[in-house]
Write a protein that holds these residues in place. Structure first.
Motif, PDB file in Angstrom:
ATOM      1  N   ASN A   1      -7.126  12.126  -2.526  1.00 52.15           N
ATOM      2  CA  ASN A   1      -5.737  11.302  -2.063  1.00 52.15           C
ATOM      3  C   ASN A   1      -6.068  10.505  -3.185  1.00 52.15           C
TER       4      ASN A   1
ATOM      5  N   LYS B   1       0.691   5.607  -0.785  1.00 50.98           N
ATOM      6  CA  LYS B   1       0.115   7.113  -1.089  1.00 50.98           C
ATOM      7  C   LYS B   1       0.709   7.600  -2.272  1.00 50.98           C
TER       8      LYS B   1
ATOM      9  N   LEU C   1       0.791  -0.980   0.163  1.00 51.51           N
ATOM     10  CA  LEU C   1      -0.060  -0.063   0.011  1.00 51.51           C
ATOM     11  C   LEU C   1       0.723   1.126   0.143  1.00 51.51           C
TER      12      LEU C   1
ATOM     13  N   TYR D   1      -4.588   6.285  -3.380  1.00 57.32           N
ATOM     14  CA  TYR D   1      -3.814   5.442  -2.815  1.00 57.32           C
ATOM     15  C   TYR D   1      -3.651   4.083  -3.814  1.00 57.32           C
TER      16      TYR D   1
END
Length: 193
Positions: free
Chosen positions: A156, A102, A100, A158
């Motif tokens: 955002n 960002k 994961l 991700y």
């Protein structure tokens, strides 16, 4: 033109990574697959499908209902378009593990977790224990390359990067099916790709 029995595909690993595209078994419904060389296997019913040198699909020890991958893929889309994914909110439809990050657009990716658990529900994606992306708050879910998935939430981005066998397509398809339903377009066919 893959759907043409006059083709000849002589590579010994003809079915490798087909699980990046296929996630609906004609016998089990939603399922996980694993490919090896010229076969792909449903991990639920253990049926194996051979990808022949003619680009035709053949069941190993049974009759597979689709001659070509394109026919199987069309069946998969129809299957998803017939699901009421809004009823599948308590138990995950699929679970995976992925890296994961960002995404800081045009600058960098910030690693958040090297190995996150990822659960796909009919109305959300849950990452780890506390990161929840309700579909009605997500502006898009997209596939990037072979095994990456971007989730656009608020301002955002991700990114999940799975293994070489990670199927990002199912996340995009389920998200778009959900959006079709809540927009009142239950008969909408667009699943993102």
């Amino acid at each position: 033109d893959e759907a043409n029995a006059d083709n000849v595909f002589l590579h010994k690993k003809r079915a490798e990574y087909l699980e990046r595209a296929m996630y609906v078994c004609p016998y089990c419904g939603l399922a996980n697959f694993e490919s090896h060389n010229d076969t792909i296997k449903c991990k639920t019913c253990n049926r194996e499908i051979k990808y022949d040198i003619t680009t035709e699909l053949k069941g190993v020890g049974f009759d597979f209902p689709y001659r070509f991958v394109s026919e199987w893929y069309d069946y998969q889309k129809d299957y998803i378009n017939s699901l009421d994914v809004t009823a599948n909110t308590e138990k995950p439809l699929f679970s995976d593990n992925a890296r994961l990050s960002k995404v800081i657009v045009y600058k960098k990716k910030v690693l958040l977790d090297k190995n996150s658990s990822v659960s796909l529900f009919g109305d959300k994606i849950v990452i780890g224990n506390d990161l929840v992306f309700p579909f009605n708050e997500v502006s898009a879910v997209t596939v990037l390359g072979k095994n990456k998935l971007n989730i656009y939430h608020d301002k955002n981005i991700y990114q999940l990067k799975g293994s070489k066998r990670f199927n990002a397509l199912k996340y995009v398809n389920i998200y778009n099916r959900y959006m079709n339903i809540i927009r009142g377009d239950e008969n909408g066919k667009f699943l993102g790709l």
